[in-house]
Structures are given as C-alpha cells and as structure tokens.
Scaffold this motif. Structure first.
Motif, mmCIF file in Angstrom:
data_model
loop_
_atom_site.group_PDB
_atom_site.id
_atom_site.type_symbol
_atom_site.label_atom_id
_atom_site.label_comp_id
_atom_site.label_asym_id
_atom_site.label_seq_id
_atom_site.Cartn_x
_atom_site.Cartn_y
_atom_site.Cartn_z
ATOM 1 N N LEU A 82 0.828 -1.327 -0.229
ATOM 2 C CA LEU A 82 0.033 0.119 0.016
ATOM 3 C C LEU A 82 0.942 1.373 0.053
ATOM 4 C CD1 LEU A 82 -1.899 -2.211 1.044
ATOM 5 C CD2 LEU A 82 -3.134 -0.516 2.371
ATOM 6 N N SER A 83 0.497 2.104 -0.819
ATOM 7 C CA SER A 83 1.232 3.376 -0.864
ATOM 8 C C SER A 83 0.165 4.693 -0.859
ATOM 9 C CB SER A 83 2.189 3.793 -1.898
ATOM 10 O OG SER A 83 1.254 3.414 -3.150
ATOM 11 N N SER A 84 0.431 5.897 -0.356
ATOM 12 C CA SER A 84 -0.633 6.879 0.007
ATOM 13 C C SER A 84 0.038 7.913 -0.569
ATOM 14 C CB SER A 84 -0.894 7.199 1.276
ATOM 15 O OG SER A 84 -1.764 8.169 1.720
ATOM 16 N N SER A 85 -0.646 8.978 -1.361
ATOM 17 C CA SER A 85 -0.122 10.263 -2.043
ATOM 18 C C SER A 85 -1.185 11.213 -1.545
ATOM 19 C CB SER A 85 -0.007 10.165 -3.415
ATOM 20 O OG SER A 85 1.076 8.894 -3.677
ATOM 21 N N PRO A 86 -0.759 12.451 -1.185
ATOM 22 C CA PRO A 86 -1.699 13.491 -0.987
ATOM 23 C C PRO A 86 -2.329 13.756 -2.215
ATOM 24 C CG PRO A 86 0.556 14.377 -0.846
ATOM 25 C CD PRO A 86 0.723 12.717 -1.068
ATOM 26 N N LEU A 87 -3.732 14.317 -2.003
ATOM 27 C CA LEU A 87 -4.710 15.000 -3.164
ATOM 28 C C LEU A 87 -5.191 16.449 -2.509
ATOM 29 C CD1 LEU A 87 -6.458 11.881 -4.318
ATOM 30 C CD2 LEU A 87 -4.317 12.932 -5.640
ATOM 31 N N SER A 88 -4.931 17.268 -3.582
ATOM 32 C CA SER A 88 -5.602 18.543 -3.377
ATOM 33 C C SER A 88 -6.098 19.095 -4.325
ATOM 34 C CB SER A 88 -4.627 19.386 -2.288
ATOM 35 O OG SER A 88 -3.707 19.642 -3.278
ATOM 36 N N ARG A 110 -6.396 11.869 -0.105
ATOM 37 C CA ARG A 110 -5.579 10.921 -0.554
ATOM 38 C C ARG A 110 -5.879 9.928 -1.380
ATOM 39 N NH1 ARG A 110 -3.979 7.554 5.140
ATOM 40 N NH2 ARG A 110 -6.064 7.691 5.761
ATOM 41 N N LEU A 111 -4.733 9.686 -2.046
ATOM 42 C CA LEU A 111 -4.886 8.346 -3.143
ATOM 43 C C LEU A 111 -4.149 7.049 -2.561
ATOM 44 C CD1 LEU A 111 -5.719 7.270 -5.908
ATOM 45 C CD2 LEU A 111 -3.678 8.092 -6.473
ATOM 46 N N ILE A 112 -4.995 5.999 -2.251
ATOM 47 C CA ILE A 112 -4.211 4.829 -1.718
ATOM 48 C C ILE A 112 -4.003 4.102 -3.045
ATOM 49 C CG2 ILE A 112 -4.757 3.011 -0.241
ATOM 50 C CD1 ILE A 112 -4.294 5.730 1.154
ATOM 51 N N VAL A 113 -2.917 3.520 -3.350
ATOM 52 C CA VAL A 113 -2.735 2.484 -4.459
ATOM 53 C C VAL A 113 -2.528 1.204 -3.794
ATOM 54 C CG1 VAL A 113 -1.251 1.987 -6.156
ATOM 55 C CG2 VAL A 113 -1.831 4.441 -6.138
ATOM 56 N N LEU A 114 -3.164 0.116 -4.205
ATOM 57 C CA LEU A 114 -2.800 -1.259 -3.546
ATOM 58 C C LEU A 114 -2.230 -2.009 -4.810
ATOM 59 C CD1 LEU A 114 -6.028 -0.237 -2.925
ATOM 60 C CD2 LEU A 114 -5.683 -1.751 -1.217
#
Length: 679
Positions: free
Chosen positions: A319-325, A332-336
C-alpha cells in the motif's frame, strides 16, 4: 429552373475544396493505418456531413425558384444534423468514452439523427419543419423560411444540444494535465464555435446578409482549426491516452479518500482486492473495512506488506499513499498492489536457500564477502554473518589461495567466464572440508551486484575416491604378485620336481623351500590387501604386552627382544601385533646372527630398533614400497607395516639406531598430516 450567380459562391467553393481535402486525407489514413480508427472515422463522417451542407447550400443559394430552394434546404438541414451526431461521436472517442459508442447506447442518437434528416429532406411533402417564401437580400434572390416550433425543438435538441455536449467534453480535456492534449482539444474546441455563431446569426436574422446562411462558409475556418491540430499537434498520431480505460483495467487498485477517509472513488482492481463494491462510495473506509485489517499508510508513506483476508482468500498487498488537493478539497490516493505471488516466490526461494546444503556466497570485485547463505552454519559450523566483510579467499587453506585468487580475478575481468573450481576450507573444528564450486560474474545484475560462488561439499566423495584408488593399487599389487612373483618359486619347484623324479633326492629340499616361499608370498599379499582398510574399532592396549606376543609368534633364531619402556596405545590389537611381527621378522632376517631388537617410546609415539647393518639414507624412502627388498625376501613386509600405520592414522619413518642399525619411528599425533610412501 433558373440560376443566379454571386461572389459568395467562391467562399462556398473554398469550403467544399477544404472539406474534400480533409475527407481524402482521413480516408487514406483509414486505408493505410490501423491506429485511432474510431477517431479518424468520426472525423471523416463530420467532414463529409459538412461537405453535404456546403454543397447543398451552394445549390440553394444559386437556385432562383422557391421549390428548388426548399428542396436543397432540406439537405442543408440534414447535413447540419449529421454534423452534430458525428461531432458527439468524435468527442466521445477523444475523451476515452468509447464505451458509449455502442449499438445500444449511441445507436438511438444515430437513429434520431437519421429520422430528423429524413424529415427535413421530405419537408416539401408535409411542411412539419418550415414554410417559406422568396425574398431578396440586395440583388440576391433568397429563401425566407418560417420555421415551426418542431424545427426549433430539433434545432436545440440535436444541432445545438449534441454540439454543446461534445464541446463540454473537450473543455474537460483542456483542463487536463497533459499540455499536448490540451493543445489538441483547444484547437478542436474552436472548430464548432464559429459555425455555431454563424448559424445563430442566420436563425436570428441579424447582421449583414441576414437572409444568407454563412454557416457552411464558416466550416472553412473550422477545417483550418482541424488542420492546425493535425499538423501542429500530430493529432492523428498522438491522441489523448485512454486514462479512464487504463485505470479501469490496471492490475493495481486505487482508492480515493477525502479528508474524512470516506471513499470517493475506486477502480475494479480495488473492489476485487478489498472485496468492496460501487455502493461503498461515500462510506468511511473503516466502516467498510476495519482499520485493524487494513492499516492505511499516512500521506507519502508505503506499507510494503499487508496481509489481508478478502472473500476467503489471503492476499499480500503493498500500500502507498499520496496526498491529493484541489481548491479547498483535500484527500489522499491509496494505491494497492497485489504482491501475493511475488512474496510466495520470494519465500519459496528463501526457503530453498535456507534449507539447501549447498553454500552460496557473494563477493564484491575486491573479494570481500557481502552475503553468505545459512548453509555455512550447517556445513562448516560457522555463523554466516561472521563471514560478511571478510576477504573470501582468506577462508581457504593457504595452499589454495593463490590459485583461487588468480581464478577470481579472471572472473572479474571477463563477465562471460564461468569458473569451475575445487577448494578446501577448514570448518569450526579445524577439519578440512573439500568443495566443488561454480563462480559467475553478476556485478552488473542490479539485484546481485557481486561474484556469486555456488559450492557443494565433496569431502566424502573425495575420501571414497582416494580409498578406491588405494584399493585399486592393492589389487594391482596382488595381481603383480600372482602373475610375477609366484612364477619364480613355482618354476623352481617344477624344475626340481623333475630332477627328483630322475633320482636326485636333494631336489626335494629345493621343492620344499620353493613351496615355503610361495606360501610366504601368499600370506603377505593377503595381509597387504587387508591392511589398507581403516581401523574402525580401536581399543586401549599395552605396548609391552603386544610386543611380547608378537615376538613369540616370530621365528627369532637366537635373537633378543628388549622392551626399554612401554605405554598404552589406542589401536586394533590384532593388526598392531601384525605390524610388530613384520618389523621383528625384518630385523631377524637382515641383521647379524643373534641380533638385539629394542622397542620403546618417544614423545609422540614409539620405535622399533635393531643392531643390524641399517638402511642407507638414499634407500630409506623406498623400503616401504611394494616389492622392494635387499635380499630374497618378498619385499612386502615393510609395505604391510606402512599400510597398518596408515590405517591407524600414524606416520612411520626410518632413521639410524644408536647401534648403527635401523630405527623405525611411529608418530601417533601427526600421522594424518604426513604422507606415507606406498605403492
């Protein structure tokens, strides 16, 4: 039917020529290339519809009769309707919405356009869309249509409605992140604006030439915008990437969360991995999936391994997380990423390496160890971690280091070279182990970056090979005795037996001695064959007691045994007694009459000495060889002595005794490290 001519026809002719050129270009593209066929097909349809519109209006404007003008006006309106249908199809394809261009979704739009086109072409028979009369615009005779409410409903539902929808889709593309796609979309978005403004001017009857529809002429400007998109932005070569299709079909899952961790969006891969559904959108993710089961990474973080049970199946996710605004909205965007299979393969190989008996070692270009497999502990009794950071060549026995160092440098210099080597390494107890290995240069492999040595212990096999070699040597010795050494006494016995038959009674004594000689040879050969076997069950014995028994078993003929001191040994009693018997017999046979044989101990073992003539220094290395003798003996006695000592792990050497005779010294501690000369 009359005709009129005007300079306006030149403008319509330009529009026709440009549309013909674009239509030909699109047709050639469809014939020669396979990519972007939906987009190009829609462009061709729009261009042909614009061509129909321009040609039809040119005929309408040139005709001077009301029926003629009304007839061509029907084709004008049909062309405008078909343009709107084609424009929507084009924008759907460009904005990655080709799933709408199916028979059941887009088919009704096409059907409605065909019905309306047929209705306006046949207006002269039913008058549902307009009635008309002739009028003038200066000197130009024009048709002044009076449109019905039905026409305006069609005008806004199809012509303006479909064009506006398509233009809206392009606006969304212009707002996207890719500058090349923004340029393409902006150029195309400009194409319908001018015709729409021109058509609105005609319908509202405003501006110069209020009764002349300049919409077909405006397609010249639209065609120029399309041509600009083609040649400036390689429109037919690079169309907007189907981002939505990619996201929907990508193997990795994604979940978009708002600032309250509510699910805003997710793709099918995420639904499959997490067992979620479209209906879960808008619900906090911890209500849909317990946070204890799905730990969420913080913004910018990555969780490399999350074990998850979904739909009864255990999966391993990264799992990785990227902030979204966007504006004031945050999330945030969670990529699995499903790494189940990768982890399974990694653990499989890890288990193979951890449980293998083969050694795997990785060294850098300076021979410094960077990795040692767990098998080092099982085979050598050493913790693999203690090897890391050491010079790998220093682990070898000193005799092998230079040879292996030269081979190592060859592997470093030539990445294509695969080295097959044999080397020896002491284990934790100091015992030397023998290994066969294969070395490969994987310095350029980003996952290894080193010289890899795969090794397998062959100590037992080498020992068996050496034992087999010694056995073969003994067989050769036995065959030599049988085929050669027995021939001489056998020939003597046969010859003297013939003499005895002829009456020589003294020949019987010679026959007897020949038989005794053959018997001694056979006994010695059998003893030699047996003594090559290692001692398997030694016991503590007293040197003096065994020496006394051995002396009594030998014909000494007046010789004297003197036991100067004694000690306790660990040996096979029967074989040790045979060793002493052969030494005593050798002393009696080669010394002066009534010799004295002494036996005693020294620091590391024992000795047997006599007062005979001794053995010359240049012959001392040969006395243990098979068949060597200084008189008429079998030449096997001292070879048997050497074999018995070797079987015990002792070394034996010859020196001069205090009385000038021979002294045989046995070293009980270093015998395994000293080679015993044997045939």
């Amino acid at each position: 039917m009359g005709w009129q001519y005007t300079l306006l026809l030149i403008l319509f002719a330009g529009s026709v020529v440009l549309n013909l050129a674009l239509a030909g270009y699109y047709a050639l593209h469809l014939l020669r290339r396979r990519e972007n066929r939906v987009v190009v097909g829609a462009l061709l349809f729009v261009t042909l519809s614009a061509l129909v519109w321009s040609v039809a209006y040119a005929f309408q404007l040139s005709n001077t009769t009301l029926p003629g003008k009304s007839y061509w006006h029907g084709f004008v309106l049909a062309g405008s309707v078909l343009i709107a249908v084609g424009w929507l199809a084009l924008t759907l394809a460009l904005t990655d919405r080709e799933e709408w261009l199916t028979r059941w979704r887009f088919g009704p739009v096409v059907a409605w356009g065909v019905v309306v086109s047929a209705g306006v072409i046949t207006n002269g028979s039913h008058g549902l869309f307009w009635s008309s009369e002739l009028g003038t615009n200066g000197s130009l005779l024009v048709m002044s249509p009076d449109y019905t409410p039905l026409y305006y409903a069609v005008q806004f539902s199809i012509r303006y409605g479909l064009v506006l929808i398509g233009t809206y889709l392009l606006v969304q593309l212009v707002r996207g992140p890719h500058s090349l796609y923004r340029g393409q979309a902006a150029a195309l978005m400009f194409a319908p604006i001018v015709p729409m403004l021109a058509n609105a001017k005609y319908v509202a009857r405003i501006g110069p030439l209020p009764l002349v529809d300049l919409t077909p002429v405006s397609f010249t400007i639209s065609g120029a915008a399309v041509a600009y998109a083609i040649f400036r932005y390689q429109f037919l070569d690079v169309v907007p990437v189907a981002r939505r299709t990619v996201v929907e079909t990508m193997r990795d899952g994604y979940v978009v969360l708002d600032d309250r961790d509510r699910i805003v969006d997710l793709n099918p891969a995420a639904e499959r991995l997490l067992g979620l559904e479209d209906g879960d959108v808008g619900i906090p993710i911890d209500e849909t999936f317990p946070s204890a089961a799905l730990p969420l990474p913080g913004a910018g973080e990555t969780l490399e391994e999350v074990v998850l049970d979904a739909d009864g199946e255990r999966r391993v996710l990264e799992l990785s997380s990227s902030p979204l605004s966007e504006s004031k909205a945050t999330g945030r965007l969670i990529v699995l990423r499903d790494v189940t299979e990768r982890r399974r393969v990694e653990k499989q190989y890890q288990a193979l390496i951890e449980n293998a008996m083969d050694l795997v070692i990785v060294m850098d270009e300076n021979a410094t160890i960077t990795y040692a497999s767990p098998a080092h502990e099982r085979v050598l009794g050493c913790d693999p971690e203690t090897f890391v950071g050491r010079d790998g060549l220093d682990l070898l026995v000193p005799e092998d280091r230079e040879r292996l160092r030269a081979e190592f440098h060859r592997v470093v210099a030539d990445p294509s070279h695969t080295s097959q080597i044999e080397f020896r390494i002491p284990d934790s107890n100091g015992s030397v182990r023998i290994f066969e290995g294969i070395g490969r240069n994987l310095l350029d492999d980003p996952f290894v970056e080193g010289i890899v040595i795969n090794s397998r212990e062959v100590t037992g096999r080498r020992r068996r090979e050496e034992q087999l070699e010694r056995t073969n040597e003994r067989l050769e010795e036995f065959a030599s005795v049988v085929s050669h050494d027995l021939r001489s006494p056998l020939a003597v016995a046969r010859g003297n037996l013939e003499l005895a038959r002829e009456g020589d009674d003294g020949a019987f004594e010679k026959v007897e001695r020949a038989h005794e000689r053959m018997n001694a040879l056979i006994d010695d050969v059998l003893a030699l064959a047996r003594q090559g076997q290692a001692v398997s069950d030694p016991a503590a014995i007293d040197l003096e007691a065994v020496a006394t028994d051995a002396w009594e078993a030998v014909r000494t003929d007046g010789a004297t045994l003197r036991v100067e001191d004694s000690r306790t040994l660990t040996a096979d009693r029967s074989r040790f007694q045979q060793l002493l018997e052969n030494l005593f017999r050798n002393a009696v046979d080669h010394a002066a009459p009534e010799p004295t044989v002494r036996i005693g101990v020294h620091t590391d073992g024992f000795y047997v000495a006599d007062d005979g003539p001794g053995i010359a220094p240049d012959l001392r290395d040969r006395v243990f060889e098979h068949g060597y003798s200084t008189n008429d003996g079998t030449g096997l006695g001292l070879s048997i002595v050497a074999r018995i000592a070797e079987a015990h792990g002792w070394s034996v050497s010859v020196a001069e005794s205090e009385d000038g005779g021979a002294r045989f010294e046995f070293d009980l501690k270093t015998g395994a490290e000293i080679e015993t000369p044997v045939a």
